[in-house]
Design a protein around this motif. Sequence first.
Motif, PDB file in Angstrom:
ATOM      1  N   ARG A 199       8.943   1.216  -1.855  1.00  0.00           N
ATOM      2  CA  ARG A 199       8.548   0.635  -0.313  1.00  0.00           C
ATOM      3  C   ARG A 199       9.134   0.197   0.795  1.00  0.00           C
ATOM      4  O   ARG A 199       9.127  -0.516   0.568  1.00  0.00           O
ATOM      5  CB  ARG A 199       6.970   1.006  -0.896  1.00  0.00           C
ATOM      6  N   LEU A 234       6.472  10.641   3.563  1.00  0.00           N
ATOM      7  CA  LEU A 234       5.060  10.606   3.591  1.00  0.00           C
ATOM      8  C   LEU A 234       4.033  10.561   4.441  1.00  0.00           C
ATOM      9  O   LEU A 234       4.438   9.935   5.213  1.00  0.00           O
ATOM     10  CB  LEU A 234       4.239  10.256   2.505  1.00  0.00           C
ATOM     11  N   ASN A 235       3.389  11.907   4.946  1.00  0.00           N
ATOM     12  CA  ASN A 235       2.912  11.551   5.899  1.00  0.00           C
ATOM     13  C   ASN A 235       1.319  13.143   6.294  1.00  0.00           C
ATOM     14  O   ASN A 235       1.678  13.669   5.323  1.00  0.00           O
ATOM     15  CB  ASN A 235       3.301  12.170   7.287  1.00  0.00           C
ATOM     16  N   ASP A 236       0.046  12.519   6.921  1.00  0.00           N
ATOM     17  CA  ASP A 236      -1.027  13.479   6.520  1.00  0.00           C
ATOM     18  C   ASP A 236      -0.603  14.520   7.534  1.00  0.00           C
ATOM     19  O   ASP A 236      -1.406  15.144   7.820  1.00  0.00           O
ATOM     20  CB  ASP A 236      -2.085  12.210   7.379  1.00  0.00           C
ATOM     21  N   TYR A 250      -5.015   5.057   0.625  1.00  0.00           N
ATOM     22  CA  TYR A 250      -3.917   5.722   0.695  1.00  0.00           C
ATOM     23  C   TYR A 250      -2.846   5.394  -0.547  1.00  0.00           C
ATOM     24  O   TYR A 250      -2.687   5.494  -1.345  1.00  0.00           O
ATOM     25  CB  TYR A 250      -3.544   6.557   1.466  1.00  0.00           C
ATOM     26  N   GLU A 251      -2.904   4.159   0.253  1.00  0.00           N
ATOM     27  CA  GLU A 251      -1.650   3.600  -0.357  1.00  0.00           C
ATOM     28  C   GLU A 251      -1.964   2.925  -1.621  1.00  0.00           C
ATOM     29  O   GLU A 251      -1.433   2.213  -2.365  1.00  0.00           O
ATOM     30  CB  GLU A 251      -1.115   2.075   0.613  1.00  0.00           C
ATOM     31  N   HIS A 286       1.221  11.671  -5.619  1.00  0.00           N
ATOM     32  CA  HIS A 286       1.339  12.937  -4.420  1.00  0.00           C
ATOM     33  C   HIS A 286       2.537  13.526  -5.725  1.00  0.00           C
ATOM     34  O   HIS A 286       3.539  12.705  -6.245  1.00  0.00           O
ATOM     35  CB  HIS A 286       1.846  12.265  -3.438  1.00  0.00           C
ATOM     36  N   ILE A 298       0.051  15.151   3.227  1.00  0.00           N
ATOM     37  CA  ILE A 298      -0.797  14.619   2.541  1.00  0.00           C
ATOM     38  C   ILE A 298      -1.856  15.175   1.844  1.00  0.00           C
ATOM     39  O   ILE A 298      -2.803  15.812   3.366  1.00  0.00           O
ATOM     40  CB  ILE A 298      -1.189  13.417   2.665  1.00  0.00           C
ATOM     41  N   MET A 335      -4.989   4.990   5.692  1.00  0.00           N
ATOM     42  CA  MET A 335      -3.216   4.791   5.237  1.00  0.00           C
ATOM     43  C   MET A 335      -3.860   3.705   4.351  1.00  0.00           C
ATOM     44  O   MET A 335      -2.838   3.783   2.841  1.00  0.00           O
ATOM     45  CB  MET A 335      -2.907   4.089   6.772  1.00  0.00           C
ATOM     46  N   LEU A 362       6.026   6.064   4.429  1.00  0.00           N
ATOM     47  CA  LEU A 362       4.233   6.242   4.426  1.00  0.00           C
ATOM     48  C   LEU A 362       4.785   6.546   5.939  1.00  0.00           C
ATOM     49  O   LEU A 362       4.698   5.195   6.902  1.00  0.00           O
ATOM     50  CB  LEU A 362       3.208   5.849   4.533  1.00  0.00           C
ATOM     51  N   PHE A 406      -0.515   7.348  -2.879  1.00  0.00           N
ATOM     52  CA  PHE A 406       0.527   7.577  -2.820  1.00  0.00           C
ATOM     53  C   PHE A 406       2.067   7.992  -4.009  1.00  0.00           C
ATOM     54  O   PHE A 406       2.511   8.599  -3.923  1.00  0.00           O
ATOM     55  CB  PHE A 406       1.625   6.634  -2.015  1.00  0.00           C
ATOM     56  N   TRP A 435      -6.587  11.767   2.821  1.00  0.00           N
ATOM     57  CA  TRP A 435      -6.941  10.982   3.964  1.00  0.00           C
ATOM     58  C   TRP A 435      -8.561  11.148   4.559  1.00  0.00           C
ATOM     59  O   TRP A 435      -8.147  12.141   5.610  1.00  0.00           O
ATOM     60  CB  TRP A 435      -5.574  11.363   4.394  1.00  0.00           C
TER      61      TRP A 435
END
Length: 347
Positions: A151, A64-66, A132-133, A140, A90, A129, A33, A137, A95
């Motif tokens: 990770r 992965l990215n917002d 999300y984690e 996704h 994401i 974050m 991420l 994730f 998010w």
Amino acid sequence: EAGKVPPTTPNTQNGLGPATASGEHMNATFVTLARNSDIWEIARSIRQVEDRFNRKFHYDWVFLNDDEFNDEFKKVTTSLVSGKTKYGKIPTEHWSFPDFIDQDKAAQVREEMKEKKIIYGDSISYRHMCRYESGFFFRHPLMLDYEWYWRVEPSVELFCDIDYDTFKFMADNKKKYSFVLSLYEYVETIPTLWDAVKNFTAAHPEHVVEGNSMGFLSDDDGKTYNHCHFWSNFEIGNLNWLRSSAYIDYFTSLDHAGGFFYERWGDAPVHSIAAALMLKKEEIHFFNDIAYYHVPFTHCPTGEKTRLDLKCHCNPKDNFDWNGYSCTSRFFEVNGMTKPEGYEKEQ
Ligand code: GDP
Ligand code: MN
């Protein structure tokens, strides 16, 4: 054709199998991420992971990215990774504040935590974050193709060669979750996490397995939490476990308790508590031979033979494991394991 020099290294880009003769390629990926601004810090991490491990195995890497990744981020990371790279955005609903969160109350908490100078206490993005984690994730779309993940965060270091397939090791030894460093969580960030866990286990006793690692989490058989957790900036784990109804029920229950926003619950204690209660203790693995740094802690194997065999470049004096702030001794006790060679020197 005289004079034409054959290539000495095969072109390993894009999914040619592992370089090892014996290896079966596992259904596994690295996952990171990151923001576009993390590019040079993640480049350092990738280079080390490739040099020490992945140049021999060519596993994929999911980013992965917002926000959308930019071309520079994609170009640089793709050039460094020896497997396929994939870039995902994401979805906003993973998010953002869920509708059951009172945003005024959350804002007030951030203000209070700022005054108390709690690390990331006033940050909204850090909370997204961590949530999300903790809960998303592994769901996704890009992650659904895989069974195993590793990770990797920006600016981490690997200090020893890893000559075997760690994913295959996990599968062959029936492991579901793993760690290299463990420590005590800042209590100010999770004051009601354990209450939320107890509400969950009361509602779902079927998800708590026999032969779990409660002794790692609690010194009074579950009444209180001792704040021990596995440090989740490094994880090799099984995605199907995280996608199981047990884990999803657990995450959903914690999410509704609100502590990702009303406190500042980290994904490390959230994952760790799940692993310790919902996996059998033999399913959690300590990778002593993966030497690792993420600011400010180092895991460096204390045994000299291990370090020489694996061409390690870490200073064993920096090893955190047998220090009073680490929970790794406790993990060894819970599992009846013998501490590695040389551990007394670092206590
Ligand atoms: P720390 O290790 O707890 O100090 O937190 P980090 O700053 O390393 O963040 C943890 C992980 O989440 C890293 O992989 C970061 O790159 C990533 N991360 C943190 N905040 C954001 C964010 O706002 N957006 C994105 N896309 N990634 C983030
Ligand atoms: Mn980090």
